[in-house]
Scaffold this active site. Structure first.
Site: not given
Ligand SMILES: Cc1cc2nc3c(=O)[nH]c(=O)nc-3n(C[C@H](O)[C@H](O)[C@H](O)COP(=O)(O)OP(=O)(O)OC[C@H]3O[C@@H](n4cnc5c(N)ncnc54)[C@H](O)[C@@H]3O)c2cc1C
Length: 416
Positions: A134, A137, A252, A381
Site C-alpha cells: 500500500q 503515506s 484496513e 490521537e
C-alpha cells in the site's frame, strides 16, 4: 447475547479445525511470535513458505473466506471468518504477508475495478502468488493522507508519476502496489487525487529499506522517478482517487479494528512464577500479583467490548466506529504489559536476545514493536478524534483547508 457457537457455527469450527490440524502443527508456548511483516525474520525462504501455505489453503477452499465465490472465496460470513482466525491461531503457520493484498487491495479492486482489472489481478492475489503493498503515506501526509504531493501527469495512454512514499510495508517483496497520487493540484485537496495499481518492478521505482528499532526491516521508502503507469491500471475515475482510497481505508480499519489481540496475562503469570524477586518467586510479591490482576481486568474489559463487534457481525451488521476502541485500548494495554514483563525480568530485561532473555525475548520484542502498531492504521490521537466525533458526538475538528485549491493551501517556507 450467547457467545457459544450455534449448531451451524460449531459444524464450521469442527471442519476448519480438522483441516488445520491435518495440515499444520499445533502452536507450543516455546514458538517465536515475531515472524510477521514487521518482524525480523522475513527472508526469501519464509516468503516461499508463505506462498505454499496460501496456495494450500486456496486449493482446499480456505483462502479468502469472506470473499464472494465468484472471486474464488468461500462466501463465508464475518462470524465464520472470526471462527477460522481463532482456530488458525492455534496452529503454526508462516507469517502473515497477505493482509494488505487480501484484506485491502482485493476488496478495493472488487468494488472499483473494471471486469478486465478484476480478472487480471484477483486470481493471482487469492492464491498468494503475487504480493501487494500500500503506497499511500508520504513524509508530509500520514494522518492527513489527502495532503499527499506525489504527482501523476497524463502522457498519451500512460501517466508519469514522480514523488516519494514512506512506511510502505512489504514493498521489498511486493509485485504490485496500490498508489494514490495528485493528478490535479488546481482542484481542492480531496478532489485532485487519482488511484492506480503500479507494477513494483517498473523502471523508476526505487525501494530503500528502513530499519526498525527491533532490528527488523518491514517497511521502506519508495521513490518514483518518471515511472510510467498505463491508464489501464487506473482504479476509478480521474480525480476520484479519494473515494477509492476510502474503500481501502475502511477495509484496513475493519481488518485491524476489532478489539481482539488483547494482551495475555497468563504469560505474565508464567513469567512471574519463573523469575525471582528478593530471593523468592516474583509471584509471591503482593505488588506483582496486584499488577497482573489489573492487567487481567483490563484485558477482560477489552474482550467484552470486542464482543460487541462480534455481536454486530453475527447479526449481519457492520461494526461501528466504537471498534476503534479495541485498537486504542488494546495497543496501550499490550505495551504496558510488555513494559512490566521487562521489569519483572530485572537486569536480564535489558538484554534483547532470544537465546538468553526470558521467554525468548518476546517481551522486549513486543515492547519495541507495539509503538509502531499504535501509529499504523490510525494513531492513538486520530482514533480519539474518531471516538469523540462519531461515538460521543462532540464537535468536529476545525478544517481550514476545505474548498481551497490544493496548490493554494499555505505551507511552511521551503527548507534551505
Ligand atoms: C508499522 C507501520 C506500518 C505502516 N505501513 C504502511 C503501509 O504499508 N502503507 C502506507 O501507506 N503507510 C503505512 N504506515 C504509515 C501510517 O499510515 C502512518 O504512519 C500514520 O497514518 C501516521 O502518519 P504519520 O506517520 O505521517 O504521522 P502524522 O500524521 O504526522 O502524526 C504525527 C503526530 O501528530 C498526531 N496527529 C496528527 N493528526 C492529528 C489530529 N488531527 N489530531 C490530533 N493529533 C494528530 C499523531 O497522532 C501523531 O502523534 C505504516 C506505519 C507504521 C507505524
Amino acid at each position: 447475547m450467547d457467545f457459544n457457537d450455534t449448531p451451524e457455527e460449531a459444524e464450521f469450527r469442527a471442519e476448519a479445525r480438522a483441516w488445520l490440524r491435518a495440515n499444520a502443527d499445533l502452536v507450543s508456548p516455546d514458538d517465536d511470535d515475531d515472524g510477521d511483516l514487521l518482524g525480523e525474520k522475513l527472508n526469501p525462504e519464509i516468503v516461499t513458505q508463505c506462498k505454499e501455505w496460501q496456495k494450500k489453503k486456496a486449493d482446499a477452499g480456505w483462502a479468502c473466506l469472506t470473499w464472494p465465490k465468484d472471486f474464488g472465496g468461500r462466501g463465508a460470513t464475518a462470524i465464520e471468518n472470526v471462527i477460522w482466525k481463532q482456530e488458525e491461531s492455534k496452529v503454526k503457520t508462516p507469517p502473515e504477508i497477505y493482509g494488505i493484498g487480501l484484506g485491502m487491495c482485493g476488496p478495493t479492486i472488487m468494488t472499483h475495478g473494471t471486469e478486465e482489472q478484476k480478472k487480471r489481478w484477483i486470481p493471482d492475489m487469492m492464491v498468494g502468488q503475487k504480493i501487494w503493498c500500500q503506497l499511500f503515506s508520504e513524509p508530509g501526509a500520514g494522518s492527513d493522507l489527502a495532503g499527499l504531493r506525489s504527482s501523476a501527469v497524463r502522457d498519451g495512454d500512460d501517466w508519469i508519476v514522480n514523488g516519494q512514499k514512506i512506511w510502505t510495508t512489504g514493498a521489498q517483496i511486493s509485485d504490485w502496489g496500490i498508489l494514490v497520487v495528485r493528478s490535479d493540484p488546481t482542484a481542492a485537496k480531496h478532489a485532485g487525487l487519482t488511484y492506480f495499481v503500479v507494477d513494483m518492478n517498473s523502471p523508476g521505482v526505487e525501494i530503500r529499506p528502513i530499519t526498525q528499532i527491533n532490528g527488523g526491516h518491514g517497511f521502506n521508502e519508495v521513490f518514483f522517478t518518471d515511472v510510467r503507469i498505463p491508464d489501464a491500471n487506473r482504479l476509478g475515475e480521474v480525480g476520484d482517487g479519494w473515494r477509492v482510497a476510502i474503500t481501502t481505508l475502511m477495509n484496513e480499519r475493519a481488518s485491524i479494528g476489532g478489539g481482539g489481540g488483547a494482551g495475555n496475562s497468563s504469560e505474565l503469570l508464567r513469567l512471574a512464577r519463573e523469575v525471582q524477586l528478593d530471593g523468592r518467586p516474583a509471584i509471591e510479591n503482593d505488588a506483582v500479583r496486584q499488577k497482573i490482576a489489573r492487567f487481567y481486568t483490563r484485558a477482560k474489559a477489552l474482550q467484552f467490548t470486542g464482543n460487541r463487534t462480534l455481536t454486530a457481525l453475527s447479526r449481519g451488521q457492520t461494526p461501528g466506529p466504537e471498534s476503534s476502541l479495541g485498537k486504542l485500548v488494546g495497543g496501550v494495554l499490550i505495551q504496558d504489559m510488555a513494559e512490566f514483563g521487562i521489569e519483572l525480568a530485572g537486569m536480564a530485561g535489558a538484554v534483547d536476545d532470544d537465546e538468553f532473555s526470558a521467554d525468548g525475548a518476546a517481551w522486549q520484542e513486543r515492547f519495541l514493536s507495539i509503538p509502531g502498531l499504535r501509529i499504523a492504521g490510525g494513531t492513538d490521537e486520530v482514533l480519539r478524534n474518531i471516538i469523540s466525533e462519531r461515538v460521543l458526538g462532540l464537535p468536529p475538528e476545525v478544517r481550514l483547508d476545505k474548498g481551497i485549491a490544493f496548490k493554494d493551501i499555505p505551507t511552511g517556507p521551503p527548507s534551505s
